[in-house]
Motif scaffolding. Structure first.
Motif, PDB file in Angstrom:
ATOM      1  N   UNK A 158      19.633  54.103  45.666  1.00  0.00           N
ATOM      2  CA  UNK A 158      21.042  54.514  45.678  1.00  0.00           C
ATOM      3  C   UNK A 158      21.047  55.985  46.054  1.00  0.00           C
ATOM      4  N   UNK A 178      30.007  60.692  40.763  1.00  0.00           N
ATOM      5  CA  UNK A 178      30.288  60.312  42.159  1.00  0.00           C
ATOM      6  C   UNK A 178      29.804  58.888  42.432  1.00  0.00           C
ATOM      7  N   UNK A 179      28.603  58.581  41.984  1.00  0.00           N
ATOM      8  CA  UNK A 179      28.042  57.248  42.182  1.00  0.00           C
ATOM      9  C   UNK A 179      28.887  56.183  41.489  1.00  0.00           C
ATOM     10  N   UNK A 205      31.994  56.291  40.661  1.00  0.00           N
ATOM     11  CA  UNK A 205      33.285  56.154  41.348  1.00  0.00           C
ATOM     12  C   UNK A 205      33.123  55.406  42.670  1.00  0.00           C
ATOM     13  N   UNK A 206      32.155  55.810  43.478  1.00  0.00           N
ATOM     14  CA  UNK A 206      32.004  55.213  44.811  1.00  0.00           C
ATOM     15  C   UNK A 206      31.589  53.741  44.742  1.00  0.00           C
ATOM     16  N   UNK A 207      30.735  53.409  43.782  1.00  0.00           N
ATOM     17  CA  UNK A 207      30.223  52.028  43.712  1.00  0.00           C
ATOM     18  C   UNK A 207      30.975  51.168  42.698  1.00  0.00           C
ATOM     19  N   UNK A 208      32.052  51.719  42.123  1.00  0.00           N
ATOM     20  CA  UNK A 208      32.889  50.939  41.196  1.00  0.00           C
ATOM     21  C   UNK A 208      32.132  50.387  39.998  1.00  0.00           C
ATOM     22  N   UNK A 209      31.135  51.135  39.518  1.00  0.00           N
ATOM     23  CA  UNK A 209      30.519  50.713  38.258  1.00  0.00           C
ATOM     24  C   UNK A 209      31.601  50.659  37.175  1.00  0.00           C
ATOM     25  N   UNK A 210      31.636  49.577  36.374  1.00  0.00           N
ATOM     26  CA  UNK A 210      32.666  49.472  35.326  1.00  0.00           C
ATOM     27  C   UNK A 210      32.270  50.249  34.073  1.00  0.00           C
TER      28      UNK A 210
END
Lengths: 283, 283
Positions: free
Chosen positions: B105, B157-158, B160-165
């Motif tokens: 990632x 940032x990660x 937010x960008x990858x939509x981790x819940x």
């Protein structure tokens, strides 16, 4: 079937079903029987079936067909509902990428051959959006078609390396009765191109037969045979013809008993078609 | 407190708690009060608190201190249990990376300054392992200390960008009574280095005071002040001194009212220490 357009709404919608088995069928829409076979399989194995329809800009190169990629939501929604989809997720580009993404999921090696070599950045776009969809839907199982066999291999590698708690289910290619692999891009073909495009499956089936008969000693001979067969059609412009290990996609010199893929990408006019056969040993 | 060493065992262990709020405190172990403050916060906000202890080879450069990084599981386990951790996850390198990972990632921009510029590949190692831990633990909330302020920005940032819940919770730096930011690497310092290392917090606190008083017009003046202050200590070898926007980590010319970070990395002998202050406007 409920259609949702936002991530938040989908999450709220799925909340009551978290204890059940959720299946995800990620698509770019313009559904055909190939997509619907994924839904059918998901329907058999899961309590809840979610389909996403999202034409992901990140996986298209600047010279590719993002703008003209076929779209028809009403038709897709009717087909999805009939096939048994419970929840259809259809976000806008702004919903998926509210700001330019600074984060990418990058898979190496298995992405560097075949379509990965022809389409730089394509698989980073695929893995990034699939990672996003996995986080949004949180499925237990995710369904992909083997027409994009490299995509399946790449996503399996990603899921394994990043420990996604998800089972990837690879489903067989669905073909027209004359052998053409189903693809949303088939609508681009003129009648003459459509006719000549049959050579892809014909060449691959003949290669599979030849492999079964032990006709060749090296991958190069297989590639040569497939290439020559495809080149009998004047409109066919070959992008690649490759015989590799599967799913590791390593080059092969001498043929052995290990599982192999023979994969092709061929242009007919502006339309790039892909097809492949898997060979798991003599039958 | 239960200690688990395998991914499968941890997943099985956490299964009954999936309806509850799970907090994750990812660490590299050799716990200090900074880590324990994260546990304390997680204990207040979550039903279940998981701590991971894993010295992640992927985030160390070839010349860095992977081999000598301090480790003491019995001591860590006692501290974690006392602080209220329910489940301690302590995998081996082979468990986390059974095969060389082909998937990373990668976060761009926010990773390219400060420690990202000094330690190439460091943040890709961090985001990759944190993504793995997120998929293994599936926490609702994850706790990180602001001593690694850039790491917090990168992970936000990660996510937010990858939509981790997942909600990222950033917790304040914990310091010794004399001001030294707590770090597992402080054990490397000789008594004389330990004494001179105090200049980091002293310089940063003085910078924060000066910013509050409007003493400087440009980021360059702030950097110059901090640099000169640190250079009063003969053992201090500066890696970087930077004043940037926070959390976007963009360069600043003229000082404005936007939130800023003043961040430093300084060697004392072979030991590289980092520290920072956040400035959110005049008080």
């Amino acid at each position: 079937m409920k259609i949702t357009h936002t991530i938040e709404e989908l999450r709220q919608t799925l909340k009551p079903y978290r204890q059940q088995t959720v299946g995800l069928v990620p698509t770019m829409g313009y559904l055909h029987e190939g997509h619907l076979s994924l839904v059918k399989r998901a329907r058999q194995e899961c309590d809840i079936v979610v389909m996403s329809i999202f034409v992901n800009p990140l996986q298209f190169g600047p010279q590719e067909d993002l703008d003209r990629y076929p779209r028809d939501l009403p038709r897709d929604a009717a087909l999805a509902e009939k096939a048994g989809v419970d929840f259809l997720f259809h976000p806008t580009v702004e919903e998926m990428y509210p700001t330019p993404t600074h984060t990418q999921i990058i898979v190496s090696e298995v992405t560097e051959v075949l379509c990965g070599a022809s389409r730089p950045g394509h698989f980073a776009g695929v893995t990034t959006v699939v990672g996003k969809l996995f986080h949004i839907v949180m499925p237990d199982r995710a369904y992909f078609g083997l027409k994009d066999a490299q995509q399946v291999a790449v996503i399996e590698q990603m899921v394994q390396d990043l420990n996604f708690p998800i089972t990837v289910v690879a489903c067989d290619i669905v073909r027209e009765s004359d052998g053409l692999a189903l693809s949303s891009r088939n609508v681009y073909l003129s009648p003459e191109e459509r006719k000549q495009a049959l050579i892809l499956s014909q060449a691959l089936f003949a290669a599979k037969e030849g492999l079964g008969q032990g006709r060749w000693k090296t991958a190069q001979e297989v590639n040569h045979f497939v290439r020559k067969t495809i080149e009998t059609q004047p409109l066919a412009v070959i992008d690649y013809v490759e015989t590799l290990t599967y799913p590791t996609l390593q080059p092969i010199d001498q043929l052995t008993d290990q599982p192999m893929i023979v994969a092709v990408a061929v242009y007919f006019g502006r339309t790039r078609l892909i097809d492949n056969i898997l060979f798991v040993g003599r039958e």
